[in-house]
Scaffold this motif. Structure first.
Motif: not given
Ligand SMILES: Nc1ncnc2c1ncn2[C@@H]1O[C@H](COP(=O)(O)OP(=O)(O)O)[C@@H](O)[C@H]1O
Ligand SMILES: [Mg+2]
Length: 376
Positions: A75-76, A98-101, A270-271, A276-279
């Protein structure tokens, strides 16, 4: 609090109030004497029982925020929209399945809003005081209000009213944000009452007993599904709604209200890899940029954030180079942007440039502003 502030502004230096209100009154910069009964007041004035003025209550510490931007995966673009909204005071709509944040994103807003200055803190606290919602131990707010009325909220709850007139959610959100989750579920006539505060930044409630005007300068954040089933526009899932159902659903957010929403961001699914992306950037880092952008705005237009720039100020402060002007001209033609829409794009672009500490409004700022004006 409004009465004590009024008295203080006229040079009155001491007030007598009910014991429970003494802290709020003391916070307004007068000597505040709290009493439980009129008999006690008389005894005090006669000098039989001397009462000391109430101490100014300590400010509560900065609150812990319930959601941090770093909690949200992907969600950039919606995150950038949220940052621009916080910096420039632009109203914002999130649209997505729904459910995407969407709700999570909106609830992260308080974590990136700039701190309240002293005048704002008193003004916002005064409204809570009138509504009987002030915390007696900490009557002065230390964080911007974030009000999230449910979609079943009545007209009265949203904009206030009654006798004596009480402030509603829109005024309680003064100096902060009003979040309308599932905005298409609100009654259209209730939503329509928000036009006055969005235009006037205040609400006047008239009653036989007299009229009251409460300030209501809030950032509007709204969220909705794209259609009743929530799948419209999703590349992976098939929407089962009829075209007229989709249209009716979106029509619930009326043109005049939508017109006052500068930022409209799609919030896609979100794919898996991104979950689980970091940073991810933390809210505290984003908030520093927001504070920096506000400083730039204050240096240019001391009393106005970018969302409130007049047309003359847009002309003076939002100039773009020839190439960017061509990009804008193309967008005005292709999307049939009104003059008003054109100015809104420039105000948003100005905020994007301020967040990047850029003096000129750049092509990329305008491109982002256009991207964040998606049709709902
Ligand atoms: N982008 C995301 N990153 C992390 N968690 C998410 C994300 N989107 C949804 N969730 C999880 O799903 C739950 C529901 O999200 P929510 O914000 O209510 O979605 P929406 O309002 O779009 O329906 C959240 O409480 C969270 O646990
Ligand atoms: Mg939600």
């Amino acid at each position: 609090m409004p009465r004590v502030r009024h008295a203080a502004a006229r040079g009155i230096r001491a007030v007598v109030v009910a014991t429970d209100n003494a802290g709020e009154a003391a916070a307004c910069g007068v000597a505040a004497y709290g009493f439980g009964s009129l008999r006690d007041v008389v005894e005090h004035l006669d000098g039989r029982v001397r009462v000391a003025p109430c101490a100014v209550p300590p400010r509560a510490g900065e609150p812990r925020h319930e959601v941090d931007l770093a909690d949200i995966a992907g969600q950039e673009t919606p995150k950038r929209a949220l940052e621009i909204a916080a910096a420039g005071g632009h109203n914002l709509l999130f649209v997505g399945p729904p459910g995407t944040g969407k709700t999570m994103l909106a609830r992260a807003l308080p974590s990136i809003l700039p701190p309240l200055d002293d005048d704002e803190a008193i003004a916002a606290s005064a409204i809570h005081s009138v509504a009987g919602l002030a915390d007696p131990r900490h009557p002065i707010l230390t964080a911007r209000p974030f009000r999230a009325p449910h979609h079943t909220a009545s007209h009265l709850a949203l904009v206030g009213g009654g006798s004596p007139p009480r402030p509603g959610e829109a005024s309680l959100a003064h100096c902060g944000a009003l979040f309308l989750d599932e905005v298409a579920e609100f009654s259209p006539s209730v939503l329509d009452t928000l036009r006055e505060p969005l235009e006037e930044r205040a609400i006047t409630i008239s009653r036989a007993a007299g009229a009251a005007t409460y300030p209501a300068r809030f950032l509007l954040v709204a969220a909705m599904n794209p259609c009743p089933c929530g799948r419209y526009g999703d590349p992976a899932l098939e929407c089962r709604c009829l075209p007229e159902q989709v249209e009716r659903y979106r029509g619930r957010l009326s043109g005049p209200l939508l017109d006052r929403i500068d930022l409209r961001a799609h919030v896609p699914r979100v794919p898996y890899e991104r979950l689980r992306d970091e940073g991810r950037e933390r809210s505290s880092e984003v908030r520093e940029r927001v504070i920096g952008a506000r400083e730039r705005m204050r240096a240019r237009t001391p009393t106005r954030v970018n969302a409130d720039l007049t047309v003359a100020e847009v002309r003076r402060h939002c100039g773009v180079d020839g190439e960017t002007e061509a990009l804008l001209a193309e967008a005005v033609r292709a999307r049939r942007l009104s003059a008003r829409g054109y100015h809104r794009v420039l105000r948003v672009a100005r905020t994007a440039a301020d967040l990047a500490a850029s003096d000129p409004v750049r092509g990329e700022d305008v491109a982002l502003a256009l991207l964040l004006r998606a049709e709902p």
